[in-house]
Scaffold this motif. Structure first.
Motif, PDB file in Angstrom:
ATOM      1  N   TYR A  74       2.765   8.905   2.634  1.00 53.08           N
ATOM      2  CA  TYR A  74       1.497   8.224   2.362  1.00 53.08           C
ATOM      3  C   TYR A  74       1.647   6.712   2.516  1.00 53.08           C
ATOM      4  CZ  TYR A  74      -2.910   7.039   0.129  1.00 53.08           C
ATOM      5  OH  TYR A  74      -4.159   6.532  -0.136  1.00 53.08           O
ATOM      6  N   ASP A  75       2.786   6.168   2.085  1.00 61.59           N
ATOM      7  CA  ASP A  75       3.031   4.738   2.252  1.00 61.59           C
ATOM      8  C   ASP A  75       3.068   4.367   3.733  1.00 61.59           C
ATOM      9  OD1 ASP A  75       3.889   2.036   1.233  1.00 61.59           O
ATOM     10  OD2 ASP A  75       5.674   2.551   2.414  1.00 61.59           O
ATOM     11  N   LEU A  78      -0.513   4.393   5.076  1.00 64.03           N
ATOM     12  CA  LEU A  78      -1.271   3.193   4.694  1.00 64.03           C
ATOM     13  C   LEU A  78      -0.853   1.979   5.515  1.00 64.03           C
ATOM     14  CD1 LEU A  78      -1.438   3.528   0.796  1.00 64.03           C
ATOM     15  CD2 LEU A  78      -3.235   4.015   2.476  1.00 64.03           C
ATOM     16  N   ARG A  79       0.434   1.866   5.776  1.00 62.87           N
ATOM     17  CA  ARG A  79       0.921   0.740   6.573  1.00 62.87           C
ATOM     18  C   ARG A  79       0.415   0.826   8.022  1.00 62.87           C
ATOM     19  NH1 ARG A  79       5.689  -1.984   4.448  1.00 62.87           N
ATOM     20  NH2 ARG A  79       6.156  -1.152   2.406  1.00 62.87           N
ATOM     21  N   ARG A  81      -2.329   2.356   9.000  1.00 60.35           N
ATOM     22  CA  ARG A  81      -3.768   2.070   8.961  1.00 60.35           C
ATOM     23  C   ARG A  81      -4.002   0.563   8.896  1.00 60.35           C
ATOM     24  NH1 ARG A  81      -7.198   4.325   4.051  1.00 60.35           N
ATOM     25  NH2 ARG A  81      -6.170   2.566   3.063  1.00 60.35           N
ATOM     26  N   ALA A  82      -3.195  -0.144   8.118  1.00 60.20           N
ATOM     27  CA  ALA A  82      -3.330  -1.605   8.011  1.00 60.20           C
ATOM     28  C   ALA A  82      -3.022  -2.297   9.343  1.00 60.20           C
ATOM     29  CB  ALA A  82      -2.414  -2.135   6.914  1.00 60.20           C
ATOM     30  N   TYR A 110      -6.872   7.521  14.317  1.00 57.40           N
ATOM     31  CA  TYR A 110      -7.538   6.599  13.396  1.00 57.40           C
ATOM     32  C   TYR A 110      -8.315   5.542  14.176  1.00 57.40           C
ATOM     33  CZ  TYR A 110      -8.370   3.191   9.738  1.00 57.40           C
ATOM     34  OH  TYR A 110      -8.980   2.311   8.870  1.00 57.40           O
TER      35      TYR A 110
END
Length: 189
Positions: A74-75, A78-79, A81-82, A110
């Motif tokens: 998950y981390d 998120l990275r 996606r950022a 995405y």
């Protein structure tokens, strides 16, 4: 698996996807599960209550490993996606280099999903929600070209040649993506 702090100056991925570490954790989980299955069968068949504490301990280890794997994945997600918001739809090679094939595929999905959303809002042309991440102080800014980029067209049809070390006074919203990609830099007066 080792913790990844992302300390290389990039918001996102700074180290390789820990495939070997992930594989080791999954193999350990499989071994713990099989051991638990055997002990549960024996405890039921022979009525051995002395096996219950070790079964519970292994089950707790399984749950902990599961939480760690999910947190790691998950981390990373998120990275990644950022990265879309920081660099735009094209990732720099040094960032892509540290991603697994599945992460690159997820980034593409995405990116397409975000593009579809942006087209669906804001009328005929859509609305680029990745622009103006910080409220602008002025609509036009002075920029310096850091590398040869070629021709760049602005809304009024003017074509500007972006050559290394050339300076231009351009609309902020047209430059923001190129600034994030490292083609232009904002010149502070």
């Amino acid at each position: 698996m080792k913790r990844n702090d992302g300390c290389d100056g990039l918001t996102g991925i700074s180290s390789w996807f820990q495939e070997d570490g992930l594989r080791q954790v999954l193999q350990e989980m499989e071994a713990l599960y099989e051991q638990n299955q055997a002990d549960v069968s024996e405890a039921k068949a022979a009525g051995r209550a002395d096996l219950i504490p070790s079964i519970k301990l292994r089950h707790c280890c399984l749950l902990r490993n599961q939480r760690c794997v999910v947190a790691y994945l998950y981390d990373r997600l998120l990275r990644i996606r950022a990265l879309r918001w920081e660099y735009g739809s094209v990732l720099p090679a040094n960032v892509r280099f540290h991603m697994s094939a599945e992460e690159v595929q997820w980034f593409g999905l995405y990116k397409k999903s975000l593009a579809s959303f942006m087209r669906s809002i804001g009328g005929q042309e859509g609305l680029d929600v990745t622009q103006d991440m910080k409220p602008p102080k002025s609509l036009y800014i002075q920029v310096r070209c850091l590398k040869d980029h070629g021709e760049f067209e602005i809304d009024d049809g003017t074509v500007i040649l972006l050559k290394k070390n050339s300076q231009h006074f351009l609309p902020r919203w047209k430059c923001e993506q190129l600034i994030r990609q490292g083609v232009l830099e904002h010149v502070m007066s």
